[in-house]
Design an enzyme around this catalytic site. Structure first.
Site, short mmCIF file in Angstrom:
data_model
loop_
_atom_site.label_atom_id
_atom_site.label_comp_id
_atom_site.label_asym_id
_atom_site.label_seq_id
_atom_site.Cartn_x
_atom_site.Cartn_y
_atom_site.Cartn_z
N ILE A 350 -3.31 4.77 1.05
CA ILE A 350 -2.09 4.35 1.74
C ILE A 350 -2.15 4.83 3.19
O ILE A 350 -2.39 6.00 3.46
CB ILE A 350 -0.84 4.93 1.04
CG1 ILE A 350 -0.80 4.44 -0.41
CG2 ILE A 350 0.43 4.51 1.77
CD1 ILE A 350 0.30 5.06 -1.23
N CYS A 351 -1.93 3.90 4.10
CA CYS A 351 -2.07 4.18 5.53
C CYS A 351 -0.75 4.67 6.11
O CYS A 351 0.07 3.90 6.58
CB CYS A 351 -2.53 2.91 6.24
SG CYS A 351 -3.02 3.18 7.94
N MET A 352 -0.53 5.98 6.04
CA MET A 352 0.68 6.60 6.57
C MET A 352 0.29 7.91 7.24
O MET A 352 -0.45 8.71 6.67
CB MET A 352 1.69 6.88 5.45
CG MET A 352 2.25 5.63 4.78
SD MET A 352 3.24 6.04 3.31
CE MET A 352 4.57 6.99 4.06
#
Length: 422
Positions: A350-352
């Site tokens: 997840i790109c956070m």
């Protein structure tokens, strides 16, 4: 790469999500720990709406509530770009045309002002990324929202070669003292000290058996089944110690026990928003099921179809913790189903930013991270890919793709990868 707070297509689709480092982010009013936003926030919002109304020539508050703020920076006269001119380096570069306003979104956690607001912008322009990243310098105070917006508006005026608007100085005016109580000020310090204090208490609890009265207080609000899980974990830890096979660290184990107890007490957990299972009874390996997402979202509809087809109507996440938790973030990935959009990378990572060392804070609660991820998937327009090859999601591939994205961020700043890259 995505910042802590997500926004959807109406907010960023393929555009950029760039935020300010804060603590325990609870999107949409999700649990973030600590007291909820108080009178100061209401006064800040009221002041903002009075100054930057919807007819303002430079900056407008489009919508405002206690957990979210949307605003627009108008580019009339920016950089001398005329109608039909090609976008220059200081004009929106994706999903917009020259002259379109810069749309900025802010999510406010329940712990504000102890937790800074988290910002995002509907663009992949690295110049806008830099504007938001500079907000990390502003971390203290009861009017962080006003301080952040003053910096944003001033920096955007410089970026687009516009004169500083005089109304920006109105953000420095003090709020009425009676609205910002000392209790709110002191709560910030209490929140910052809480993790250390509670870790010490947890450490003591693992060493010694609590008196009956103290134990009753600690277990209050936790169901019998979950109490049994906690007791089993403690028993296994004692046995591992006797066998000389201790895994993890005292620091991480104590904090994870606290996080698990807090989750078991949580109304979101009890209300069926999500479920937590320990993989092989390991405190360092969690499977988290997102059982409820926004019912108005396309993702919710997809999950209903998934239930009919496969009998599962949840999103399965895996949280992997290291010995240096809580000072390093968990590694989080989607296990199933295969998703597109929602800032999910190849392999399920997840790109956070909040899940990176740069964006992480040891004050974050795991529940607030869970709720934030749920909000990110919805606002990022995640969709279930029916019929997709499930083997494309794996721990190894997720780690590789995430490591690659982090390296790119360190060199070039935060950005959102194209849709085809997840």
């Amino acid at each position: 790469m995505q910042q802590p707070q997500p926004q959807g297509q109406q907010q960023p689709g393929p555009g950029q999500q760039l935020g300010v480092q804060g603590a325990a982010p609870g999107a949409g009013g999700g649990p973030g720990g600590g007291p909820g936003p108080g009178p100061c926030l209401r006064r800040e919002l009221k002041l903002l709406e009075s100054i930057f109304h919807r007819g303002h020539e430079r900056f407008r508050i489009a919508s405002a509530c206690l957990d979210e703020l949307s605003c627009e920076f108008l580019l009339a006269g920016a950089g001398g770009a005329g109608a039909g001119a090609a976008p220059g380096p200081h004009l929106p570069s994706r999903g917009s045309v020259p002259g379109d306003p810069v749309r900025i979104h802010c999510n406010i956690t329940e712990s504000y002002p102890a937790v800074p607001p988290i910002w995002s912008v509907e663009s992949d322009d690295p110049n806008l990324a830099a504007v938001l990243e500079r907000l990390v310098d502003i971390k203290k105070g009861n009017t962080l929202l006003l301080q952040h917006l003053k910096r944003i508006i001033s920096d955007l005026c410089k970026l687009y070669n516009l004169p500083q608007h005089p109304d920006v100085e109105m953000l420095d005016q003090p709020l009425p003292a009676e609205q910002c109580t000392q209790e709110e000020v002191s709560s910030e310090d209490e929140d910052e000290e809480m993790p250390e204090d509670t870790e010490d208490l947890d450490h003591y609890e693992m060493k010694e058996e609590e008196p009956a009265e103290g134990k009753k207080s600690e277990d209050d609000g936790i169901g019998k089944e979950n109490l049994a899980i906690l007791e089993k974990i403690k028993k296994n830890q004692r046995q591992d110690y006797l066998n000389g096979a201790v895994s993890g660290s005292v620091q991480a184990t104590d904090r994870l026990m606290k996080e698990l107890r807090d989750i078991y007490r949580s109304q979101s957990f009890k209300g069926g928003n999500y479920a937590v299972e320990l993989v092989n009874d390991s405190l360092y390996d969690w499977n988290v099921k997102l059982l409820k997402v926004d019912q108005d979202s396309a993702l919710h509809n997809d999950l209903q179809i998934l239930k009919e087809k496969e009998g599962a109507d949840f999103i399965l996440l895996n949280f992997s913790f290291k010995d240096n938790f809580p000072f390093d973030p968990p590694f989080v990935r989607v296990v199933s189903p295969v998703l597109s959009g929602g800032y999910v990378l190849g392999g399920g990572a997840i790109c956070m930013e909040l899940l990176t060392k740069q964006g992480w804070s040891s004050a974050y609660s795991i529940e607030s991270v869970i709720m934030q991820i749920s909000a990110t998937l919805v606002k990022g327009k995640a969709r279930v890919q029916f019929g997709a090859n499930k083997s494309q999601y794996s721990l190894t591939r997720a780690q590789q793709s995430y490591k690659s994205l982090v390296q790119i961020h360190e060199k070039n700043g935060w950005y959102t990868p194209p849709k085809e890259d997840g």
